[in-house]
Design an enzyme around this catalytic site. Structure first.
Site, short mmCIF file in Angstrom:
data_model
loop_
_atom_site.label_atom_id
_atom_site.label_comp_id
_atom_site.label_asym_id
_atom_site.label_seq_id
_atom_site.Cartn_x
_atom_site.Cartn_y
_atom_site.Cartn_z
N GLY A 238 0.84 -1.20 0.00
CA GLY A 238 0.00 0.00 0.00
C GLY A 238 0.87 1.24 0.00
O GLY A 238 2.04 1.20 -0.40
N GLU A 260 5.62 -3.33 1.03
CA GLU A 260 5.73 -3.03 -0.41
C GLU A 260 4.96 -1.74 -0.63
O GLU A 260 3.72 -1.74 -0.64
CB GLU A 260 5.12 -4.17 -1.24
CG GLU A 260 5.78 -5.52 -1.01
CD GLU A 260 7.20 -5.61 -1.57
OE1 GLU A 260 7.62 -4.68 -2.28
OE2 GLU A 260 7.86 -6.61 -1.29
N LEU A 261 5.70 -0.64 -0.82
CA LEU A 261 5.04 0.67 -0.78
C LEU A 261 5.11 1.39 -2.13
O LEU A 261 5.30 0.76 -3.16
CB LEU A 261 5.64 1.51 0.34
CG LEU A 261 5.72 0.80 1.71
CD1 LEU A 261 6.39 1.68 2.75
CD2 LEU A 261 4.34 0.36 2.20
#
Ligand SMILES: NC(=O)c1ccc[n+]([C@@H]2O[C@H](COP(=O)([O-])OP(=O)(O)OC[C@H]3O[C@@H](n4cnc5c(N)ncnc54)[C@H](O)[C@@H]3O)[C@@H](O)[C@H]2O)c1
Ligand SMILES: C[N+](C)(C)CC=O
Length: 491
Positions: A238, A260-261
């Site tokens: 996100g 996981e950005l």
């Protein structure tokens, strides 16, 4: 459209439970109601965590021979393939992906990754340590040796965003289950169906009860999952803003986290590049899924000697964009997810203008498309790398062209970002492109259109505000495990 068998219930510990609350999920292409989606209560979320904990601690899933888990997961993936048509329709309707994108990138690639993940699960989980001779307290030599065993980390809270919902749900659930973890999955409230369908498939293939639960909801559900002491690992995809909140929420219970950005990745176009190919990559870099992709290259760093040709080529390509309802196979560019995302994109156009950038194309809602969250693909030239447009993740269809004069400057500009997810270089000199790629601080760089991190064995992930940890391949699988040393002693 009857996408789901149980559209009014969530999947808790292997049972379908109706919820007290329902929330409208709309189609971003025309704002029509898709479903009144179930929203899990705190009790239901806690029950799902309890079921996952129980299923893990009872150990019959984590201690199954890996070949047994592989058989069940292969059935799981086969059952998904049997419903591929319905799932693709769902991704088009709920996430607003064009049909081609839904079929190949949103469905095809994660299924390929998932099948490879299932294969990789039979990698040796136990590796021997070398024999070591150590003097003991009495001066005698003892023989030290042992093994390192990879163990499933436990209960995983998987939290996913709206833009690639099926991709990311499968990308979390399959590796976690393959190594023997149990999972509670929470999708974005905009796209719950791509998660709930995994519950239906779990039911169909006889996944043991509690091994996978699907809960819906937004911030409150996410908070419960990231604070509950029974959860061992949070696997989150996100925004960096929510990532930072989750890190804080998970701190008191010292959970492991995979983040996981977002990204603001650079496409570098050297003066010797094939400009048509580089411009085509530039086009994909901000128009794919209407700019709603974490790894898209939205910053176009172009050598000043070829910048006018690059911008012209890109402008020409924009005329081939067919905007409209993504359910129409002739359309290659759909809507943003909600009005808030459309408005944010509009705001960045105003910001970029104030910052002195030159609008080349787009910049507004397309004419004749008043319903749905559409925004023209928008290109700015003369962007400054330290401007807000170049530094902030718009997550909408805006490309920013920034000039440079030599390779060192290009590398410095690429690295002058808080993010570090992906990147690309176009050049006729592949050797120089490779040397530049080594200096770029991101999780991956593609040279002249190479598949980069989108290969099944390639670890995907970022550094800096793009997060930490890796997905896919062996490293992705290992994120769901911890290492245990078992030592032997022999005189
Ligand atoms: N690096 C990657 O692999 C990758 C892939 C896809 C998307 N993204 C990023 O995702 C973002 C877009 O997706 P989004 O808008 O759905 O992201 P988001 O961060 O707003 O939401 C993501 C998920 O977090 C949940 N959530 C929100 N607040 C929470 C909280 N306090 N605690 C726990 N959960 C919470 C949401 O309900 C949703 O399920 C972009 O920044 C994009 O770059 C990254
Ligand atoms: C899932 N992925 C990496 C293809 C796109 C991210 O938004």
């Amino acid at each position: 459209m009857p996408f789901l068998k149980y559209a009014d219930a969530i999947y808790v510990g292997g049972e379908w439970e109706k919820t007290d609350r329902r929330e409208a999920v709309i189609n971003p292409a025309d704002e029509s109601l898709l479903i009144e989606a179930p929203v899990g209560s705190a009790r239901q979320v806690e029950a799902a965590i309890g079921a996952a904990r129980h299923a893990f601690d009872r150990s019959d899933w984590s201690h199954l021979p890996v070949a047994e888990r592989q058989k069940i997961l292969t059935r799981f993936l086969d059952a998904l393939d049997a419903r591929k048509g319905a799932i693709v329709d769902m991704i088009v309707a709920e996430a607003g992906a064009t049909r081609m994108l839904a079929e190949f990138l949103q469905y095809g690639i994660p299924m390929k990754h998932a099948r490879r993940t299932v294969e990789l699960a039979s990698r040796p989980a136990v590796t021997p340590l070398p024999v070591e001779l150590t003097p003991n307290a009495q001066g005698r030599t003892t023989l030290g040796t042992g093994v390192v065993s990879r163990e499933p980390v436990g209960v995983v809270a998987a939290i996913s965003p709206y833009n690639f919902p099926f991709f990311l749900n499968v990308g979390k659930v399959v590796p976690a289950l393959a190594v023997g973890c149990t999972v509670v999955l929470k999708p974005s409230p905009y796209t719950p169906m791509e998660a709930l369908i995994l519950g239906e498939i779990a039911d169909e293939v006889g996944l043991p009860k509690g091994v996978l639960s699907i809960v819906t909801g937004d911030i409150e559900t996410g908070k419960l999952l990231t604070t509950d002491p029974r959860v061992d690992l949070v696997h989150f995809t996100g925004s960096d803003k929510v990532g930072a909140m989750i890190q804080a929420q998970a701190a008191p219970t010292l959970k492991r986290i995979v983040m996981e950005l977002g990204g603001k990745s650079a496409l570098i176009v050297r003066s010797d590049a094939d400009i048509q190919k580089a411009a085509a990559a530039g086009l994909m870099g901000f128009t794919t899924h209407c700019g709603q992709g974490c790894a898209l290259t939205t910053r176009h760093l172009v050598h000043n000697s070829v910048r006018p040709q690059f911008v012209e080529a890109l402008k020409g390509m924009l005329t081939h964009i067919r905007i409209g309802n993504p359910a129409d196979p002739a359309v290659n560019y759909g809507p943003l997810i909600r009005e808030v995302a459309r408005k944010r994109t509009e705001d960045y156009v105003a910001i970029a203008r104030d910052e002195g950038a030159t609008l080349v194309s787009g910049g507004k809602r397309p004419e004749g498309l008043d319903k749905g969250f559409y925004f023209e693909p928008t290109l700015f030239d003369n962007v400054k790398n330290d401007s807000r447009l170049a530094q902030e993740e718009v997550f909408g269809p805006i490309g920013a062209v920034i000039g440079f004069d030599d390779d060192d400057e290009a590398i410095a500009l690429a690295n002058a970002s808080d993010f570090g997810l992906s990147g690309a270089i176009y050049s006729a000199d592949a050797g120089q492109a490779y040397r530049m790629a080594l200096k770029i601080r991101t999780g991956g760089v593609s040279i002249n259109g190479g598949a980069g991190t989108m290969q099944s064995d390639a670890p995907f992930g970022g550094i800096k505000r793009s997060g930490y940890g890796r997905e896919y391949g062996e490293d992705g699988l290992n994120e769901f495990t911890y290492q245990k040393v078992i030592g032997f002693h022999a005189e």
